[in-house]
Design an enzyme around this catalytic site. Structure first.
Site, PDB file in Angstrom:
ATOM      1  N   CYS A 279       7.305   9.391 -11.508  1.00  0.00           N
ATOM      2  CA  CYS A 279       6.236   8.707 -12.081  1.00  0.00           C
ATOM      3  C   CYS A 279       5.165   8.522 -12.210  1.00  0.00           C
ATOM      4  CB  CYS A 279       6.787   7.323 -11.929  1.00  0.00           C
ATOM      5  SG  CYS A 279       9.258   7.335 -12.864  1.00  0.00           S
TER       6      CYS A 279
ATOM      7  N   ASP B 157      -0.951  -1.871  -5.772  1.00  0.00           N
ATOM      8  CA  ASP B 157       0.116  -1.754  -5.396  1.00  0.00           C
ATOM      9  C   ASP B 157       1.466  -2.246  -4.423  1.00  0.00           C
ATOM     10  OD1 ASP B 157       2.904  -0.785  -6.049  1.00  0.00           O
ATOM     11  OD2 ASP B 157       2.784   0.722  -7.904  1.00  0.00           O
TER      12      ASP B 157
ATOM     13  N   LYS C  38      12.807  -2.511  -3.862  1.00  0.00           N
ATOM     14  CA  LYS C  38      12.642  -1.213  -2.223  1.00  0.00           C
ATOM     15  C   LYS C  38      12.370  -1.246  -0.881  1.00  0.00           C
ATOM     16  CE  LYS C  38      10.035   0.856  -6.135  1.00  0.00           C
ATOM     17  NZ  LYS C  38      10.632   2.496  -6.080  1.00  0.00           N
TER      18      LYS C  38
ATOM     19  N   GLN D  65       5.079   0.436  -2.641  1.00  0.00           N
ATOM     20  CA  GLN D  65       5.604   1.857  -1.458  1.00  0.00           C
ATOM     21  C   GLN D  65       5.759   1.026  -0.058  1.00  0.00           C
ATOM     22  OE1 GLN D  65       8.407   3.354  -1.454  1.00  0.00           O
ATOM     23  NE2 GLN D  65       7.978   3.818  -4.034  1.00  0.00           N
TER      24      GLN D  65
ATOM     25  N   HIS E 293       1.894   4.887  -9.705  1.00  0.00           N
ATOM     26  CA  HIS E 293       2.605   5.808 -10.130  1.00  0.00           C
ATOM     27  C   HIS E 293       2.463   5.292 -11.645  1.00  0.00           C
ATOM     28  CE1 HIS E 293       6.452   4.005 -11.427  1.00  0.00           C
ATOM     29  NE2 HIS E 293       7.140   4.356 -10.970  1.00  0.00           N
TER      30      HIS E 293
HETATM   31  N1  PMP Z   1       4.572   1.475  -8.095  1.00  0.00           N
HETATM   32  C1  PMP Z   1       4.768   2.714  -7.245  1.00  0.00           C
HETATM   33  C2  PMP Z   1       4.063   2.806  -5.901  1.00  0.00           C
HETATM   34  C3  PMP Z   1       6.262   2.749  -7.000  1.00  0.00           C
HETATM   35  O1  PMP Z   1       7.314   3.488  -5.881  1.00  0.00           O
HETATM   36  C4  PMP Z   1       7.623   2.631  -8.606  1.00  0.00           C
HETATM   37  C5  PMP Z   1       8.549   2.490  -7.871  1.00  0.00           C
HETATM   38  N2  PMP Z   1       9.512   3.900  -7.969  1.00  0.00           N
HETATM   39  C6  PMP Z   1       7.279   1.388  -9.310  1.00  0.00           C
HETATM   40  C7  PMP Z   1       5.475   0.583  -9.175  1.00  0.00           C
HETATM   41  C8  PMP Z   1       7.872   1.246  -9.918  1.00  0.00           C
HETATM   42  O2  PMP Z   1       8.160  -0.144  -9.284  1.00  0.00           O
HETATM   43  P1  PMP Z   1       9.973  -1.104  -9.985  1.00  0.00           P
HETATM   44  O3  PMP Z   1      10.151   0.090 -10.992  1.00  0.00           O
HETATM   45  O4  PMP Z   1      10.620  -1.790  -8.709  1.00  0.00           O
HETATM   46  O5  PMP Z   1       8.836  -2.094 -11.574  1.00  0.00           O
END
Ligand code: PMP
Length: 418
Positions: A376, A212, A238, A215, A135
């Site tokens: 993203c 990270d 999430k 997910q 991401h």
């Molecule tokens: N890393 C991953 C793999 C994500 O899916 C996301 C959110 N889509 C994020 C980071 C960012 O998370 P947040 O918007 O809650 O900061």
């Protein structure tokens, strides 16, 4: 697909009763909420825990001499401990509350690359390896860190099917590798990389390792003590928790290397006109008033996941993903990304000649909520030769009927659009 139903031990009716928001009509059709990789719904138990805090214990934490401040502090610290247990933190670990994964990863990349009382961890000429599945939140902060320190950013590229390979990482690692950052599951494709092996390889080579887990925490919940992982980030929203809260959890020595990025109240031990001495962890990295109610809610979400059962949730979302992937791949002209991924809750697909936004709009007309776009992860989708995709993502409350509605909905949308 009957065998998938048999493999599912969740009492879905009881689970769904905890999420009254699911029981609504959208565009005249029952809602099928399949956008859980973006944000999950929040069970009543979490809402109740937060309501209780706001009604009874709301006060600022730490050093308040009155009863409510003490209760709020206890609630906050209990939440921290519960979340440490949830992610399998051991005695050498510490959990820092953040506003989410983005905040946590910025704290890591910024904290390792900023000047402080000690030289920045990343030095000129050092190498940072980031996986190609990330991401933007686990890529852009590293681009900035590399630029700030004069380091070199290297990408561990996936193969044509979006998979990462340990041999490729072994080739990239050098004595100058300072950082290795990887996701526990790619949000754009649903690929679940062999992060245990990758982290161990990078740690053996002397790199500081970052995971990270945004997910994964809703179902797989990586267990820190079993991983060669220095720092792990996740978000509450999430994993059935509130928005605006998340955590950075990791080895104390790794957290100690981070230069604080937020200076002010609560993170200082002593302050003079010209200088200040900072508190120990975790306060050192938690400047300002935290979102205590959300921390309480996040701990309640972890408890909810524990009560329902992580293994049961994981098996359920994997089965939903498998059914969705098989059903969508059987539609003419549809390419499912990460076709071999069997351990995620996300299915992402492209349909030849059709824009995902049009598919998303037509699905919404049928009450089916999915996400469309680049999720993203622009460089990854470019690398795979795809623009944007349509993504459905599952949580413990989704049903096999919803997956079937998705398949039929996509089939119908494609007929209309082609
Ligand atoms: N890393 C991953 C793999 C994500 O899916 C996301 C959110 N889509 C994020 C980071 C960012 O998370 P947040 O918007 O809650 O900061």
């Amino acid at each position: 697909m009957a065998e998938l139903r048999l493999a599912n031990p969740l009492d879905l009716a009881a689970v769904r009763a905890q999420f009254p928001g699911l029981n609504q009509q959208v565009n005249g059709m029952p809602l099928a909420y399949l956008d859980n990789a973006a944000t999950t719904q929040m069970p009543l138990a979490v809402q109740e825990a937060m309501r209780h805090f706001e009604q009874h214990d709301r006060a600022n934490i730490h050093r308040g001499m009155h009863a409510l401040s003490q209760r709020a502090t206890d609630d906050f610290e209990r939440a921290r401990q519960a979340l440490e247990r949830f992610v399998g933190a051991g005695p050498g670990h510490e959990l820092v509350f953040t506003s989410g994964t983005t905040d946590a990863l910025n704290l890591v990349a910024g904290g390792l690359s900023s000047p402080g009382t000690v030289p920045a961890w990343i030095r000129p000429g050092d190498e940072i390896i980031v996986s190609g599945l990330e991401h933007h939140a686990n890529l852009v902060p590293w681009q900035q860190a590399a630029r700030r320190c004069g380091a070199v950013l290297r990408i561990l590229l996936p193969d044509g099917q979006g998979r990462l390979h340990a041999e490729d990482l072994a080739r990239l690692l050098t004595p100058r590798t300072r950082i290795f950052a990887v996701t526990a599951c790619a949000n754009a494709t649903g690929e679940r990389p062999p992060y245990e092996v990758l982290l161990a390889l990078a740690a053996d080579a002397g790199a500081l390792t970052v995971l990270d887990a945004a997910q994964a925490v809703g179902h797989e919940v990586p267990q820190l003590s079993a991983l060669a992982c220095d720092l792990m980030a996740f978000s509450g929203h999430k994993m059935l928790g509130p928005m605006g809260i998340g955590a950075l959890v990791g080895r104390r020595e790794a957290l100690d290397r981070l230069v604080p990025l937020r200076f002010g109240g609560d993170m200082v031990e002593w302050v003079g006109w010209d200088e200040a001495r900072f508190n120990d962890l975790p306060s050192r990295l938690e400047g300002g008033t935290p979102n205590v109610g959300a921390a309480v809610g996040l701990a309640a979400a972890a408890a909810f996941i524990g009560e329902v059962g992580r293994e049961a949730i994981d098996a359920h979302v994997r089965a939903l993903r498998a059914k969705a992937a098989a059903g969508l791949a059987a539609i003419e002209g549809v390419t499912v990304l990460a076709p071999n991924s069997s351990a995620s809750a996300i299915v992402s697909f492209a349909a030849a000649g059709v824009h995902p936004h049009d598919i998303g709009t037509l699905l919404d007309e049928q009450g089916i909520a999915v996400r469309t776009g680049h999720h993203c992860a622009q460089p990854l989708l470019d690398h795979l030769g795809l623009g944007s995709t349509t993504r459905a993502s599952f949580a413990l409350y989704n049903t096999f009927d919803e997956v079937e509605r998705l398949r039929i909905g996509v089939e119908r949308a494609l007929k209309l659009l082609r």
